[in-house]
Design a protein around this motif. Structure first.
Motif, PDB file in Angstrom:
ATOM      1  N   LEU A 144       0.846  -1.187   0.000  1.00 34.49           N
ATOM      2  CA  LEU A 144       0.000   0.000   0.000  1.00 34.49           C
ATOM      3  C   LEU A 144       0.883   1.239   0.000  1.00 34.49           C
ATOM      4  CD1 LEU A 144      -2.677   1.557   0.358  1.00 34.49           C
ATOM      5  CD2 LEU A 144      -2.458   1.188   2.827  1.00 34.49           C
ATOM      6  N   ASP A 145       0.937   1.938  -1.133  1.00 36.21           N
ATOM      7  CA  ASP A 145       1.625   3.218  -1.222  1.00 36.21           C
ATOM      8  C   ASP A 145       0.602   4.317  -1.007  1.00 36.21           C
ATOM      9  OD1 ASP A 145       4.335   2.466  -1.859  1.00 36.21           O
ATOM     10  OD2 ASP A 145       3.586   1.817  -3.808  1.00 36.21           O
ATOM     11  N   PHE A 146       0.897   5.261  -0.126  1.00 38.18           N
ATOM     12  CA  PHE A 146      -0.088   6.291   0.182  1.00 38.18           C
ATOM     13  C   PHE A 146       0.587   7.555   0.667  1.00 38.18           C
ATOM     14  CE2 PHE A 146       0.675   4.156   4.185  1.00 38.18           C
ATOM     15  CZ  PHE A 146       0.624   5.154   5.146  1.00 38.18           C
ATOM     16  N   ILE A 147      -0.168   8.639   0.629  1.00 35.29           N
ATOM     17  CA  ILE A 147       0.234   9.890   1.255  1.00 35.29           C
ATOM     18  C   ILE A 147      -0.614  10.073   2.503  1.00 35.29           C
ATOM     19  CG2 ILE A 147       0.234  12.401   1.032  1.00 35.29           C
ATOM     20  CD1 ILE A 147       0.912  12.073  -1.877  1.00 35.29           C
ATOM     21  N   CYS A 148       0.014  10.358   3.614  1.00 35.40           N
ATOM     22  CA  CYS A 148      -0.701  10.596   4.866  1.00 35.40           C
ATOM     23  C   CYS A 148      -1.518  11.879   4.718  1.00 35.40           C
ATOM     24  CB  CYS A 148       0.288  10.716   6.014  1.00 35.40           C
ATOM     25  SG  CYS A 148      -0.466  10.996   7.627  1.00 35.40           S
ATOM     26  N   THR A 149      -2.831  11.777   4.846  1.00 32.84           N
ATOM     27  CA  THR A 149      -3.711  12.930   4.660  1.00 32.84           C
ATOM     28  C   THR A 149      -4.358  13.425   5.945  1.00 32.84           C
ATOM     29  OG1 THR A 149      -5.571  11.472   4.115  1.00 32.84           O
ATOM     30  CG2 THR A 149      -4.233  12.280   2.287  1.00 32.84           C
ATOM     31  N   LYS A 150      -4.250  12.639   7.022  1.00 33.68           N
ATOM     32  CA  LYS A 150      -4.812  13.045   8.306  1.00 33.68           C
ATOM     33  C   LYS A 150      -3.855  12.625   9.417  1.00 33.68           C
ATOM     34  CE  LYS A 150      -9.660  12.586   6.904  1.00 33.68           C
ATOM     35  NZ  LYS A 150     -10.954  11.900   7.181  1.00 33.68           N
ATOM     36  N   PRO A 151      -3.824  13.351  10.529  1.00 30.88           N
ATOM     37  CA  PRO A 151      -2.949  12.948  11.633  1.00 30.88           C
ATOM     38  C   PRO A 151      -3.324  11.576  12.174  1.00 30.88           C
ATOM     39  CG  PRO A 151      -3.733  15.204  11.932  1.00 30.88           C
ATOM     40  CD  PRO A 151      -4.534  14.615  10.806  1.00 30.88           C
ATOM     41  N   ALA A 152      -2.318  10.799  12.555  1.00 28.82           N
ATOM     42  CA  ALA A 152      -2.549   9.519  13.219  1.00 28.82           C
ATOM     43  C   ALA A 152      -2.811   9.755  14.700  1.00 28.82           C
ATOM     44  CB  ALA A 152      -1.341   8.603  13.032  1.00 28.82           C
ATOM     45  N   ALA A 153      -3.265   8.712  15.364  1.00 30.96           N
ATOM     46  CA  ALA A 153      -3.466   8.746  16.810  1.00 30.96           C
ATOM     47  C   ALA A 153      -2.562   7.707  17.462  1.00 30.96           C
ATOM     48  CB  ALA A 153      -4.929   8.480  17.159  1.00 30.96           C
ATOM     49  N   ALA A 154      -2.510   7.733  18.775  1.00 30.78           N
ATOM     50  CA  ALA A 154      -1.612   6.828  19.496  1.00 30.78           C
ATOM     51  C   ALA A 154      -1.957   5.364  19.251  1.00 30.78           C
ATOM     52  CB  ALA A 154      -1.649   7.142  20.986  1.00 30.78           C
ATOM     53  N   ASP A 155      -3.226   5.082  18.907  1.00 28.37           N
ATOM     54  CA  ASP A 155      -3.633   3.686  18.696  1.00 28.37           C
ATOM     55  C   ASP A 155      -3.724   3.312  17.218  1.00 28.37           C
ATOM     56  OD1 ASP A 155      -5.839   5.209  18.103  1.00 28.37           O
ATOM     57  OD2 ASP A 155      -7.259   4.028  19.294  1.00 28.37           O
ATOM     58  N   THR A 156      -3.284   4.176  16.324  1.00 23.63           N
ATOM     59  CA  THR A 156      -3.246   3.818  14.903  1.00 23.63           C
ATOM     60  C   THR A 156      -2.222   2.705  14.680  1.00 23.63           C
ATOM     61  OG1 THR A 156      -3.857   6.046  14.200  1.00 23.63           O
ATOM     62  CG2 THR A 156      -2.769   4.651  12.571  1.00 23.63           C
ATOM     63  N   GLY A 157      -2.618   1.688  13.943  1.00 22.23           N
ATOM     64  CA  GLY A 157      -1.721   0.580  13.649  1.00 22.23           C
ATOM     65  C   GLY A 157      -1.932   0.060  12.245  1.00 22.23           C
ATOM     66  N   ILE A 158      -1.179  -0.964  11.890  1.00 18.55           N
ATOM     67  CA  ILE A 158      -1.434  -1.700  10.647  1.00 18.55           C
ATOM     68  C   ILE A 158      -2.677  -2.547  10.881  1.00 18.55           C
ATOM     69  CG2 ILE A 158      -0.590  -3.423   9.035  1.00 18.55           C
ATOM     70  CD1 ILE A 158       0.948  -0.870   8.806  1.00 18.55           C
ATOM     71  N   TYR A 159      -3.673  -2.365  10.024  1.00 15.62           N
ATOM     72  CA  TYR A 159      -4.961  -3.036  10.180  1.00 15.62           C
ATOM     73  C   TYR A 159      -5.105  -4.042   9.038  1.00 15.62           C
ATOM     74  CZ  TYR A 159     -10.115  -3.300  10.870  1.00 15.62           C
ATOM     75  OH  TYR A 159     -11.424  -3.699  11.112  1.00 15.62           O
ATOM     76  N   LEU A 160      -5.220  -5.320   9.378  1.00 17.05           N
ATOM     77  CA  LEU A 160      -5.467  -6.358   8.385  1.00 17.05           C
ATOM     78  C   LEU A 160      -6.932  -6.757   8.453  1.00 17.05           C
ATOM     79  CD1 LEU A 160      -2.343  -8.668   8.808  1.00 17.05           C
ATOM     80  CD2 LEU A 160      -2.655  -6.736   7.245  1.00 17.05           C
ATOM     81  N   ALA A 161      -7.663  -6.477   7.381  1.00 15.37           N
ATOM     82  CA  ALA A 161      -9.068  -6.881   7.302  1.00 15.37           C
ATOM     83  C   ALA A 161      -9.123  -8.357   6.922  1.00 15.37           C
ATOM     84  CB  ALA A 161      -9.792  -6.035   6.262  1.00 15.37           C
ATOM     85  N   LEU A 162      -9.662  -9.179   7.826  1.00 12.96           N
ATOM     86  CA  LEU A 162      -9.671 -10.634   7.654  1.00 12.96           C
ATOM     87  C   LEU A 162     -11.015 -11.111   7.119  1.00 12.96           C
ATOM     88  CD1 LEU A 162      -7.962 -11.579  11.042  1.00 12.96           C
ATOM     89  CD2 LEU A 162      -6.865 -11.231   8.804  1.00 12.96           C
ATOM     90  N   PRO A 163     -11.056 -12.318   6.544  1.00  9.52           N
ATOM     91  CA  PRO A 163     -12.327 -12.854   6.069  1.00  9.52           C
ATOM     92  C   PRO A 163     -13.362 -12.926   7.196  1.00  9.52           C
ATOM     93  CG  PRO A 163     -10.504 -14.168   5.238  1.00  9.52           C
ATOM     94  CD  PRO A 163      -9.926 -13.215   6.238  1.00  9.52           C
ATOM     95  N   THR A 164     -14.613 -12.628   6.865  1.00  5.76           N
ATOM     96  CA  THR A 164     -15.672 -12.598   7.883  1.00  5.76           C
ATOM     97  C   THR A 164     -16.479 -13.890   7.933  1.00  5.76           C
ATOM     98  OG1 THR A 164     -17.129 -11.520   6.278  1.00  5.76           O
ATOM     99  CG2 THR A 164     -15.888 -10.101   7.785  1.00  5.76           C
ATOM    100  N   SER A 165     -16.162 -14.860   7.082  1.00  5.39           N
ATOM    101  CA  SER A 165     -16.875 -16.139   7.115  1.00  5.39           C
ATOM    102  C   SER A 165     -15.896 -17.263   6.858  1.00  5.39           C
ATOM    103  CB  SER A 165     -18.001 -16.159   6.070  1.00  5.39           C
ATOM    104  OG  SER A 165     -17.479 -16.057   4.769  1.00  5.39           O
ATOM    105  N   GLY A 166     -16.273 -18.455   7.307  1.00  6.03           N
ATOM    106  CA  GLY A 166     -15.450 -19.619   7.053  1.00  6.03           C
ATOM    107  C   GLY A 166     -14.235 -19.694   7.958  1.00  6.03           C
ATOM    108  N   PRO A 167     -13.502 -20.807   7.879  1.00  4.48           N
ATOM    109  CA  PRO A 167     -12.295 -20.961   8.693  1.00  4.48           C
ATOM    110  C   PRO A 167     -11.162 -20.086   8.175  1.00  4.48           C
ATOM    111  CG  PRO A 167     -12.539 -22.823   7.219  1.00  4.48           C
ATOM    112  CD  PRO A 167     -13.780 -21.999   7.057  1.00  4.48           C
ATOM    113  N   ILE A 168     -10.215 -19.797   9.063  1.00  4.40           N
ATOM    114  CA  ILE A 168      -9.020 -19.042   8.697  1.00  4.40           C
ATOM    115  C   ILE A 168      -7.800 -19.865   9.068  1.00  4.40           C
ATOM    116  CG2 ILE A 168      -7.561 -17.073   9.316  1.00  4.40           C
ATOM    117  CD1 ILE A 168      -9.995 -15.388   9.623  1.00  4.40           C
ATOM    118  N   ASN A 169      -6.839 -19.945   8.164  1.00  5.36           N
ATOM    119  CA  ASN A 169      -5.526 -20.507   8.464  1.00  5.36           C
ATOM    120  C   ASN A 169      -4.515 -19.704   7.648  1.00  5.36           C
ATOM    121  OD1 ASN A 169      -3.275 -21.962   9.113  1.00  5.36           O
ATOM    122  ND2 ASN A 169      -4.110 -23.958   8.534  1.00  5.36           N
TER     123      ASN A 169
END
Length: 446
Positions: A144-169
């Motif tokens: 993900l290449d991006f330009i920071c457009t808003k200030p981050a907060a102390a709890d901002t992190g790398i967020y991985l959106a995971l599948p919402t159904s079925g098993p995960i491995n």
């Protein structure tokens, strides 16, 4: 030069280089256990454990395994990887590259997304995101290449959106966030290379050596309700250096023979003024609002007659849905790699973001709307602040073409209808456009 001064310069340079190259993620490959890693869903647990890989991307041997048993559908599922100093590291206007390597052991075909935010999907320094469909059991690099457009907060992190159904491995490693120059356009000094002004007497037509009038109705591919005309009632100079495009509620039968209840204007610079790649184009605009009013400032590929749309490319610098008067939309339209007639849009509030909420309605004052584009990069701006960025590498990785290494021409118009009915909206509605400036070679600000 004194020894002390030389030492000071070297020290400062070392700090700058160190800051620019340092890693923003706390524990990118779980070499320190699970410190800084968290995974949750609204229903049921997600198990994390550190693991070593027999086969992994070069430079990595350890990482995290995410597991979840199959059960009911979830509204959300995510993993968060902590950053060392998000408020200090993420600076508005700076370019960054986020990266993660992910492998689906079961080749489920499900999707994983890479973005930035906190556990509540808030405190997002960019609205951009990248997703990958895991159709095999191989490692996939998600960038993900991006330009920071808003200030981050102390709890901002790398967020991985995971599948919402079925098993995960899933296996995860090499989570990274670093500053990058890839997502930042070059800068140029001095005056614009060309200015398309609207000087002239009040009521006069815009310069015919620059502007064409596209006339008629037919819906313009969007179920629009207006007939575009070349009449001064719909487009004229105001005598103060601005163009006024006026949408009116009035009966008119256009060249297509279809009677319509609205008139407006659509001006293009096609075959007269072209914007080359590597340029920044910007205009001050007061945009009209009201339900069913749809103003736009945009670019189209100059080769549209040869390759058609969307293969020619389209850059929407300003779009406003009139019933939402405080939000500006940016979007990119381009074709699928395997189908030149298939539109694969990016932005416009969907994938990648592209919707910017202003403090006041867009008709309350003028804002400067602009875009930079070249063979590698597109960045949209409002008042010279970046609002959406996209790279050729990311486009091609998602199956899109990249036609923005070719010339574009300018379009200004106010549509009626299309996305919503104008019933109940009083007319006329006016878009005021100031001089359009084009800088060759980069943006005129840092």
């Amino acid at each position: 030069m004194s020894v002390l001064l030389v030492a000071a310069i070297v020290a400062v340079a070392a700090v700058v280089v160190l800051y620019k190259q340092r890693e923003g993620v706390v524990n990118s490959s779980a070499n320190s256990g699970l410190a800084g890693w968290d995974a949750r869903a609204d229903v049921g647990p997600i198990q994390l454990r550190t693991t070593h890989f027999d086969q992994a991307p070069e430079g990595f041997s350890s990482g995290v395994e995410l597991r979840r048993a199959a059960d009911e559908q979830r509204a959300w599922a995510r993993a968060i990887i902590s950053l060392k100093d998000p408020t200090g590291f993420l600076r508005v206007g700076q370019g960054y590259r986020a990266r993660v390597f992910v492998r689906d052991v079961t080749a489920s075909g499900q999707t994983v997304g890479l973005l930035l935010g906190n556990e509540n999907f808030e405190h997002r320094p960019t609205l951009e995101a990248r997703y990958v469909s895991l159709d095999d059991d191989q490692w996939h690099e998600l960038v993900l290449d991006f330009i920071c457009t808003k200030p981050a907060a102390a709890d901002t992190g790398i967020y991985l959106a995971l599948p919402t159904s079925g098993p995960i491995n899933l296996h995860i490693t090499g989570v990274s966030l670093q500053q990058s120059d890839l997502a930042v356009p070059p800068t140029v000094d001095g005056q614009a290379s060309r200015v398309l002004d609207f000087s002239g007497a009040a009521g006069a037509a815009p310069d015919p050596t620059v502007w064409n009038h596209e006339v008629g109705g037919g819906g313009w591919g969007n179920n629009e309700l207006q007939t575009h005309t070349a009449s001064r009632r719909n487009s004229a100079l105001d005598g103060r250096g601005q163009l006024r495009i006026t949408a009116r509620e009035e009966d008119l039968t256009g060249p297509d023979g279809i009677p319509r209840k609205y008139t407006s204007a659509r001006l293009t610079s096609k075959d007269k003024v072209e914007v080359p790649p590597g340029s920044y184009v910007e205009a001050p605009i007061i945009a009209p609002v009201g339900k069913g009013v749809w103003p736009a400032f945009w670019l189209l590929g100059s080769n549209i007659d040869e390759v058609g749309w969307p293969a020619c490319g389209e850059l929407d610098i300003l779009e406003v849905v009139g019933s939402n008067p405080g939000t500006v939309h940016n979007a990119i339209h381009t074709a699928a790699v395997d189908d030149p007639k298939k539109d694969m849009p990016y932005g416009n509030g969907d994938e990648g973001g592209g919707s910017t909420k202003l403090r006041m309605p867009v008709d309350s004052r003028s804002h400067r709307y602009g875009v930079y584009f070249d063979k590698d990069l597109i960045v949209f701006y409002i008042d010279q602040q970046p609002t959406l960025t996209y790279t050729a590498a990311a486009a091609r990785a998602s199956g899109r073409t990249w036609p923005f290494d070719k010339d574009q021409f300018i379009i200004l118009n106010v549509a009626v209808g299309g996305r919503e009915s104008p019933e109940g909206t009083p007319f006329p509605r006016v878009m005021q456009v100031g001089a359009i400036s084009i800088w060759d070679g980069g943006v005129p600000f840092g």
